[in-house]
Structures are given as C-alpha cells and as structure tokens.
Scaffold this motif. Structure first.
Motif, mmCIF file in Angstrom:
data_model
loop_
_atom_site.group_PDB
_atom_site.id
_atom_site.type_symbol
_atom_site.label_atom_id
_atom_site.label_comp_id
_atom_site.label_asym_id
_atom_site.label_seq_id
_atom_site.Cartn_x
_atom_site.Cartn_y
_atom_site.Cartn_z
ATOM 1 N N VAL A 104 0.859 -1.179 0.000
ATOM 2 C CA VAL A 104 0.000 0.000 0.000
ATOM 3 C C VAL A 104 0.896 1.229 0.000
ATOM 4 N N PRO A 105 0.656 2.182 -0.918
ATOM 5 C CA PRO A 105 1.516 3.361 -0.940
ATOM 6 C C PRO A 105 1.343 4.195 0.329
ATOM 7 N N ILE A 106 2.433 4.704 0.812
ATOM 8 C CA ILE A 106 2.414 5.542 2.012
ATOM 9 C C ILE A 106 2.145 6.977 1.576
ATOM 10 N N PRO A 107 1.135 7.642 2.180
ATOM 11 C CA PRO A 107 0.841 9.016 1.760
ATOM 12 C C PRO A 107 2.017 9.934 2.097
ATOM 13 N N ALA A 108 2.299 10.829 1.162
ATOM 14 C CA ALA A 108 3.414 11.759 1.352
ATOM 15 C C ALA A 108 2.999 12.868 2.309
#
Length: 131
Positions: A104-108
C-alpha cells in the motif's frame, strides 16, 4: 539409532559391516558413521534415488533395522539431511502478483517549513522628535 535395551554402539558393531557392504555394492558413493551420546548415526550418500530404494529393500538392511536396540522410539530413517536431498520434481513457479500482493503506498507528508535562527537581535529604530 538411539540406545535402548542395548547400547546402539553394540548394534553398530554387529550390523555395521554388513550394512556398509550392502550400501557399497548397491551404489553408495559416501558413508559416515557418527557416534553420538545415546546413539549412533549412519549417513549414506547415493547418486540416484533408485539406488537408495534398492538398498533399503534388501533383506540384510531390513533385518538390521528390525534389530534396533529400541524398536519403538529408537530408529529414524530420513531420505536426506533436513528432508530430501533429491532435486525437485519440477521447477518452482513464480508467485502470482495478484490482488493484495502489492504494498500500500504511504501518503506523502507535506514538508515542514524550517525557519533559521536569527544570529543577531533585531535592530530597534529610534525616532527622535524635535519640539
């Protein structure tokens, strides 16, 4: 082979030569006896699985294994160190990369503004009024 009614060393002395002779005549390329506290270990190395199976089916091998000092818990027969020493029957397939397999992409996070420290105190402007 673990000790039982008799020490496993005595079993090795009685059956060891006949086991090694049978192993060598049926294709064993390596063999090693290891005396352990409470038992003995015989490691045999065959090139082919069929050689191992032919050796294991011999009457002399069956008789030797039936004569273990502890017939209930004293005999361990493994086809190889840690499982099987033979090649896998077919090559492994890569794992499918389907749903749920990707991270899951980590929010910037927005960058935090940085303010440098002032090296000199601020200068106050004095106004002089003439009267």
């Amino acid at each position: 082979m673990r000790d039982g009614v008799l020490p496993a060393q005595r079993w090795k002395d009685g059956y060891g030569e006949s086991l090694l002779e049978a192993a060598i005549t049926h294709g064993a390329k390596r063999w090693e006896w290891t005396v352990l506290p409470g038992g003995v270990l015989l490691e045999l190395g065959f090139r082919e699985v069929d050689d191992w199976q032919r050796f294991r089916d011999l009457p002399v091998v069956t008789a030797a294994l039936d004569a273990t000092p502890d017939p209930v818990n004293g005999l361990f027969v493994y086809p190889g160190r840690g499982g099987s020493s033979t090649k896998p029957s077919r090559p492994r397939k890569p794992r499918p990369m389907g749903a749920g397999a990707a991270a899951v992409p980590i929010p910037a996070q927005p960058p935090v503004p940085v303010r440098l420290a002032d090296t000199e105190p601020p200068v106050e402007i004095l106004r002089v009024f003439a009267a």
